[in-house]
Scaffold this motif. Structure first.
Motif, mmCIF file in Angstrom:
data_model
loop_
_atom_site.group_PDB
_atom_site.id
_atom_site.type_symbol
_atom_site.label_atom_id
_atom_site.label_comp_id
_atom_site.label_asym_id
_atom_site.label_seq_id
_atom_site.Cartn_x
_atom_site.Cartn_y
_atom_site.Cartn_z
ATOM 1 N N GLN A 149 0.820 -1.214 0.000
ATOM 2 C CA GLN A 149 0.000 0.000 0.000
ATOM 3 C C GLN A 149 0.851 1.261 0.000
ATOM 4 O O GLN A 149 0.444 2.268 -0.567
ATOM 5 C CB GLN A 149 -0.928 -0.019 1.211
ATOM 6 C CG GLN A 149 -1.795 -1.263 1.223
ATOM 7 C CD GLN A 149 -3.218 -1.007 1.654
ATOM 8 O OE1 GLN A 149 -3.487 -0.101 2.431
ATOM 9 N NE2 GLN A 149 -4.133 -1.796 1.160
ATOM 10 N N THR A 150 2.013 1.211 0.636
ATOM 11 C CA THR A 150 2.874 2.401 0.640
ATOM 12 C C THR A 150 3.302 2.730 -0.782
ATOM 13 O O THR A 150 3.163 3.868 -1.240
ATOM 14 C CB THR A 150 4.118 2.171 1.523
ATOM 15 O OG1 THR A 150 3.684 1.805 2.818
ATOM 16 C CG2 THR A 150 4.968 3.420 1.599
ATOM 17 N N CYS A 151 3.810 1.727 -1.486
ATOM 18 C CA CYS A 151 4.247 1.962 -2.868
ATOM 19 C C CYS A 151 3.084 2.424 -3.742
ATOM 20 O O CYS A 151 3.247 3.270 -4.613
ATOM 21 C CB CYS A 151 4.884 0.701 -3.442
ATOM 22 S SG CYS A 151 6.495 0.343 -2.711
ATOM 23 N N ALA A 152 1.899 1.865 -3.502
ATOM 24 C CA ALA A 152 0.730 2.245 -4.291
ATOM 25 C C ALA A 152 0.335 3.695 -4.008
ATOM 26 O O ALA A 152 0.089 4.477 -4.925
ATOM 27 C CB ALA A 152 -0.437 1.311 -3.999
ATOM 28 N N LYS A 153 0.330 4.046 -2.711
ATOM 29 C CA LYS A 153 -0.115 5.393 -2.337
ATOM 30 C C LYS A 153 0.839 6.480 -2.812
ATOM 31 O O LYS A 153 0.412 7.552 -3.232
ATOM 32 C CB LYS A 153 -0.251 5.483 -0.813
ATOM 33 C CG LYS A 153 -1.632 5.139 -0.309
ATOM 34 C CD LYS A 153 -1.798 5.616 1.104
ATOM 35 C CE LYS A 153 -3.219 6.011 1.402
ATOM 36 N NZ LYS A 153 -3.362 6.454 2.802
ATOM 37 N N ILE A 154 2.133 6.191 -2.713
ATOM 38 C CA ILE A 154 3.146 7.165 -3.113
ATOM 39 C C ILE A 154 2.950 7.609 -4.560
ATOM 40 O O ILE A 154 3.107 8.770 -4.900
ATOM 41 C CB ILE A 154 4.547 6.520 -2.960
ATOM 42 C CG1 ILE A 154 4.918 6.397 -1.506
ATOM 43 C CG2 ILE A 154 5.603 7.288 -3.724
ATOM 44 C CD1 ILE A 154 5.046 7.708 -0.819
ATOM 45 N N LYS A 155 2.602 6.664 -5.412
ATOM 46 C CA LYS A 155 2.447 7.013 -6.831
ATOM 47 C C LYS A 155 0.985 7.120 -7.239
ATOM 48 O O LYS A 155 0.681 7.314 -8.416
ATOM 49 C CB LYS A 155 3.125 5.946 -7.693
ATOM 50 C CG LYS A 155 4.643 6.003 -7.625
ATOM 51 C CD LYS A 155 5.240 6.140 -9.006
ATOM 52 C CE LYS A 155 6.738 6.238 -8.916
ATOM 53 N NZ LYS A 155 7.333 6.634 -10.179
ATOM 54 N N ASN A 156 0.090 6.927 -6.271
ATOM 55 C CA ASN A 156 -1.339 6.931 -6.561
ATOM 56 C C ASN A 156 -1.700 5.931 -7.663
ATOM 57 O O ASN A 156 -2.339 6.271 -8.660
ATOM 58 C CB ASN A 156 -1.831 8.330 -6.934
ATOM 59 C CG ASN A 156 -3.346 8.437 -6.840
ATOM 60 O OD1 ASN A 156 -3.949 7.874 -5.926
ATOM 61 N ND2 ASN A 156 -3.971 9.105 -7.785
ATOM 62 N N VAL A 157 -1.242 4.693 -7.493
ATOM 63 C CA VAL A 157 -1.546 3.649 -8.470
ATOM 64 C C VAL A 157 -2.260 2.478 -7.796
ATOM 65 O O VAL A 157 -2.225 2.323 -6.576
ATOM 66 C CB VAL A 157 -0.271 3.121 -9.173
ATOM 67 C CG1 VAL A 157 0.363 4.215 -10.010
ATOM 68 C CG2 VAL A 157 0.731 2.550 -8.183
ATOM 69 N N CYS A 158 -2.899 1.673 -8.618
ATOM 70 C CA CYS A 158 -3.612 0.475 -8.184
ATOM 71 C C CYS A 158 -2.593 -0.565 -7.714
ATOM 72 O O CYS A 158 -1.544 -0.735 -8.340
ATOM 73 C CB CYS A 158 -4.431 -0.023 -9.364
ATOM 74 S SG CYS A 158 -5.141 -1.658 -9.185
ATOM 75 N N GLN A 159 -2.891 -1.284 -6.636
ATOM 76 C CA GLN A 159 -1.963 -2.284 -6.104
ATOM 77 C C GLN A 159 -1.805 -3.500 -7.014
ATOM 78 O O GLN A 159 -0.917 -4.306 -6.823
ATOM 79 C CB GLN A 159 -2.453 -2.789 -4.736
ATOM 80 C CG GLN A 159 -2.019 -1.961 -3.553
ATOM 81 C CD GLN A 159 -2.407 -2.641 -2.251
ATOM 82 O OE1 GLN A 159 -3.554 -2.550 -1.831
ATOM 83 N NE2 GLN A 159 -1.477 -3.318 -1.618
ATOM 84 N N THR A 160 -2.691 -3.633 -7.983
ATOM 85 C CA THR A 160 -2.638 -4.809 -8.850
ATOM 86 C C THR A 160 -2.128 -4.500 -10.263
ATOM 87 O O THR A 160 -1.161 -5.083 -10.717
ATOM 88 C CB THR A 160 -4.027 -5.467 -8.914
ATOM 89 O OG1 THR A 160 -4.339 -5.939 -7.601
ATOM 90 C CG2 THR A 160 -4.063 -6.627 -9.881
ATOM 91 N N CYS A 161 -2.767 -3.543 -10.936
ATOM 92 C CA CYS A 161 -2.363 -3.283 -12.324
ATOM 93 C C CYS A 161 -1.350 -2.154 -12.417
ATOM 94 O O CYS A 161 -0.756 -1.940 -13.471
ATOM 95 C CB CYS A 161 -3.580 -2.974 -13.192
ATOM 96 S SG CYS A 161 -4.390 -1.425 -12.774
#
Ligand code: ZN
Ligand code: ZN
Ligand code: ZN
Length: 243
Positions: free
Chosen positions: A74-86
């Motif tokens: 979730q940290t990596c996803a939130k930092i870039k505002n991207v989906c955790q899957t795609c």
């Protein structure tokens, strides 16, 4: 599991790993079923970007869809505002490479493992305070991109590897897709490229379509008769493309 020396291991959550009840997903990955069943397994995989253990969610986004799972934390996803899957941008539904081509703000994630561990640890501690890395209102251009093509196939079963090689004995009963893939679909080695927004074949295709469809418009003022062109190479002059 690359995180080292950042606290006692007596309690998983004290070492700064995430705590989450629900994944960060785009609407395409989530699917359009009114109810979905998700399974959650704690820290059994490492994030494909920061390599720290994270909570993996698995679900089926539709009757004919394949099972999907979260690939990055979730940290990596939130930092870039991207989906955790795609790993597509959550706001615009576009690959990071397309988004970042127009973005003035850039989010840099350290690639060196030691710095990255420390950075990820700090970010996870403040995860609730992480703000959107850009102001979405500044980028109306990104709203206009055609998303249909990229979204269509993302939840379908994987392409059948036997079919691609020329022979699948299962025929119509095969649970995998019998077609030759046009673009390399999301695989382990290009997940990182997609996250960092480089060498992404889907992004290249979208950007090419965008720039090709935008030839320069003739000026309204008819007195303007000269055109400034920069970045010329010997090749482009030799080929007479400009004549
Ligand atoms: Zn991560
Ligand atoms: Zn997604
Ligand atoms: Zn098959």
């Amino acid at each position: 599991m690359a995180e080292r020396g950042l606290g006692a291991r007596s309690d998983l959550h004290k070492v700064g790993w995430e705590l989450s009840e629900f994944p960060i997903l785009c609407s395409t990955c989530l699917g359009d079923m009114p109810y979905i069943r998700m399974t959650k397994s704690d820290f059994d995989k490492e994030c494909k970007i920061c390599t720290r253990p994270f909570i993996v969610f698995r679900w089926k986004p539709g009757n004919s869809a394949r099972y999907k799972k979260t690939e990055i934390c979730q940290t990596c996803a939130k930092i870039k505002n991207v989906c955790q899957t795609c790993l597509f941008d959550l706001q615009f539904g576009l690959p990071v490479e397309v988004r970042d081509t127009f973005l003035k703000e850039k989010v840099e994630v350290p690639k060196d493992p030691v710095n990255r561990d420390f950075w990820a640890h700090q970010m996870t501690k403040n995860i609730d305070k992480i703000e959107l890395p850009y102001d979405k209102n500044n980028y109306p251009i990104l709203e206009k991109f055609e998303k249909k093509e990229t979204n269509q196939k993302r939840n379908l079963p994987h392409v059948c590897s036997f079919f691609v090689k020329g022979d699948c004995a299962r025929g119509v009963n095969c649970p995998y897709r019998h077609e030759i893939p046009e673009i390399n679909e999301l695989s382990e080695q290009n997940l990182k490229d997609r996250y960092y927004g480089m060498n992404d074949p889907i992004a290249k295709k979208i950007l090419k379509g965008y720039f090709d469809s935008k030839p320069p418009k003739p000026p309204v003022d008819k007195n303007i008769t000269s055109l400034y062109i920069s970045g010329l190479t010997d090749e482009s002059v030799k080929d007479n493309d400009l004549m």
